[in-house]
Enzyme design. Structure first.
Site, PDB file in Angstrom:
ATOM      1  N   SER A  23       0.608  -1.202   0.017  1.00  0.00           N
ATOM      2  CA  SER A  23      -0.073   0.157   0.173  1.00  0.00           C
ATOM      3  C   SER A  23       1.282   1.056  -0.489  1.00  0.00           C
ATOM      4  O   SER A  23       1.570   1.568  -1.075  1.00  0.00           O
ATOM      5  CB  SER A  23      -0.593  -0.111   0.776  1.00  0.00           C
ATOM      6  OG  SER A  23      -1.908   0.525   1.129  1.00  0.00           O
ATOM      7  N   ASP A  53      -9.427  -6.938  -3.663  1.00  0.00           N
ATOM      8  CA  ASP A  53      -9.409  -4.785  -2.798  1.00  0.00           C
ATOM      9  C   ASP A  53     -10.022  -4.085  -3.570  1.00  0.00           C
ATOM     10  O   ASP A  53     -10.022  -3.599  -3.808  1.00  0.00           O
ATOM     11  CB  ASP A  53      -7.974  -4.956  -3.134  1.00  0.00           C
ATOM     12  CG  ASP A  53      -7.514  -3.394  -2.353  1.00  0.00           C
ATOM     13  OD1 ASP A  53      -8.277  -2.708  -1.342  1.00  0.00           O
ATOM     14  OD2 ASP A  53      -5.918  -3.059  -2.133  1.00  0.00           O
ATOM     15  N   HIS A  90      -7.286  -6.053   0.438  1.00  0.00           N
ATOM     16  CA  HIS A  90      -6.067  -5.323   0.554  1.00  0.00           C
ATOM     17  C   HIS A  90      -4.775  -6.306   1.448  1.00  0.00           C
ATOM     18  O   HIS A  90      -4.016  -5.577   1.033  1.00  0.00           O
ATOM     19  CB  HIS A  90      -6.375  -4.358   1.112  1.00  0.00           C
ATOM     20  CG  HIS A  90      -5.581  -2.734   1.214  1.00  0.00           C
ATOM     21  ND1 HIS A  90      -4.680  -2.193  -0.331  1.00  0.00           N
ATOM     22  CD2 HIS A  90      -4.893  -2.191   2.184  1.00  0.00           C
ATOM     23  CE1 HIS A  90      -4.410  -1.358   0.128  1.00  0.00           C
ATOM     24  NE2 HIS A  90      -4.225  -1.198   1.446  1.00  0.00           N
TER      25      HIS A  90
END
Length: 499
Positions: free
Chosen positions: A277, A395, A423
């Site tokens: 991320s 995600d 995610h």
């Protein structure tokens, strides 16, 4: 009993936040987070006076040390990136053999000197198109459709302009399309397998907003048992690291400087960066700062190649005290969006791995400090390191189109999709992620011996065609992927991405 306990906890948080609004004081204790008892494998590094980061550093006892062999493959990257003032970017392959841009566009024709035309994104949800032209002149003509084309083709049956008029129009187009920026990349690097028995290899794991080094628990245990040296820091305000009381301590540049100092402290000769991320941006920053020391890189749900800019209409712009009142709702939203399933297992993973467990002040400062204008598409297109992109198909934070866009821009990008992941895919599917990462570490490109032979003697047209096909197979070599099952899927960008 359990329901009543949860209701009591939520009411307590709500009353605390309500009292904060009345007294104009924050209930968050913004101070160094209390950590567990110091154990082997954890270190506390003071990157700046009063700024201490917790780092898990594991140097396994290797029964056998193996010297890296001289084998491996050379990867040549020669490309010219031209940015025009009208917001278009051209990526032109300058190598004598088939360029890496061709693999990023599935429908592209195999041509040695080809150009990828990319329209720069502006941070909106509009989808930029990617077109591959046969030659540089064709791509320039394709990018110049505007007033000149409208004037020449006003009617469906209009006669073609004269030769002199065509030359004049081309000269006017060239003058109008003066490049704003030109970047030429010409490098050749050797990529080899990175084994756990190699003492010159180090793996860096960098988490994102709201996480901690504990989210990498399965990966750290897996690779340390294989003999790899692993390093995983907690970002400032996360996990066991100190939490400064000023928002300026959580800007991208402040956090990137922390990661840079950690990297300089633990770096080996061949370093592999694994980011998740927001942590992917720090890995990209390090790959630009130390291109000779970064051997490979992994991006897990990192998003598209766009510059970072905080959103003006975000819930995280609310006052800290209000965010504190909303913390149960934010935690529930993160569970829904970050995991493909929301069962007892996922709740336990969040609790045990200290994920999304930061103060409201730190969360607000982290989201508002994501300003990095340099990290645009040109910045990512300059990366010459092999990069594996892992994306959880469920995600809801990062659409799959963004990782497809990233794979198109990168010279050596390999996109892998996991059907059962979201995610937090490294926590949901640890075995599949570990297998993908390990096989990528062991991957090395095939030796291109045909390239040296072609320079020694002239060849016939048929021989050149055969060698071009052979080189195409070598350049397009992919690292071995995890064994495919109904839970895993592999996907390569098709040349069209939606932002």
């Amino acid at each position: 009993m359990c329901i009543s306990t949860r209701l009591a906890a939520m009411l307590t948080r709500f009353m605390d936040g309500f009292m904060c609004c009345l007294t104009s004081k924050s209930a968050n204790v913004v101070c160094p987070v209390e950590t567990s008892e110091l154990v082997d494998g954890y270190e506390f590094v003071e990157v700046k006076p009063g700024r201490v980061l917790r780092v898990r550093h594991v140097i396994p006892d290797r029964p056998v040390l193996e010297e890296p062999n001289a084998q491996g493959g050379n990867v040549s990257c020669k490309r010219k990136i031209t940015v025009y003032r009208n917001g278009q970017m051209y990526i032109e392959n300058l190598s004598g053999q088939e360029g890496t841009e061709l693999k990023n566009c599935a429908k592209a024709k195999k041509d040695s000197n080809s150009t990828v035309e990319v329209e720069l994104t502006d941070g909106t949800n509009s989808s930029p198109s990617v077109n591959l032209s046969k030659t540089r002149s064709d791509s320039n003509t394709a990018g110049n459709n505007g007033a000149a084309e409208a004037g020449a083709g006003g009617g469906g049956g209009a006669a073609p302009p004269a030769a002199g008029q065509t030359d004049q129009n081309q000269q006017l187009r060239r003058r109008r399309r003066k490049p704003k920026r030109i970047v030429v990349i010409d490098c050749e690097r050797k990529i080899s397998a990175c084994k756990g028995t190699h003492a010159d290899v180090a793996l860096f794991f960098i988490h994102g907003v709201g996480g901690s080094l504990d989210i990498w628990g399965s990966q750290l245990d897996f690779f340390s048992q294989l003999g790899y040296e692993v390093i995983a820091p907690d970002l400032a305000g996360h996990g066991g690291s100190s939490a400064p009381k000023i928002a300026a301590a959580y800007t991208f540049y402040a956090l990137a400087e922390d990661i840079r100092l950690i990297f300089k402290r633990y770096a080996r000769k061949r370093n592999i960066l694994i980011g998740h991320s927001y942590g992917v941006s720090f890995c990209t920053f390090l790959a630009h700062e130390y291109p000779d020391q970064i051997h490979k890189m992994v991006m897990i749900n990192g998003g598209g190649p766009t510059a970072l800019e905080p959103s003006l209409c975000s819930i995280f712009n609310l006052p800290t005290s209000v965010l504190h009142c909303l913390s149960p709702l934010l935690a529930w939203s993160f569970l829904k969006a970050g995991f493909a399933r929301q069962g007892a297992k996922e709740k336990r993973l969040l609790r045990e791995n200290n994920a999304f467990n930061v103060s409201s002040f730190v969360l607000r400062a982290m989201m508002s400090g994501q300003y990095w204008p340099e990290g645009d598409e040109v910045y990512h297109a300059e990366l010459t390191v092999p990069i594996l992109l892992v994306h959880g198909i469920h995600d809801k934070f990062v659409p799959v189109e963004e990782d497809q866009r990233m794979a198109e821009i990168l010279p050596l990008g390999f996109l892998k999709l996991l059907q059962d992941g979201s995610h937090m895919v490294m926590m949901e599917c640890p075995e599949a992620v570990n297998t993908l990462l390990h096989e990528f570490l062991l991957w090395e490109p095939a030796t291109t011996s045909l390239a040296t032979e072609s320079k020694k003697r002239p060849e016939t047209a048929k021989a050149q065609c055969d060698n071009a096909k052979a080189l195409s197979e070598l350049v397009r070599a992919r690292p071995a992927t995890a064994r495919q099952s109904p839970n895993n899927a592999e996907k390569t960008p098709d040349g069209k991405a939606r932002k």
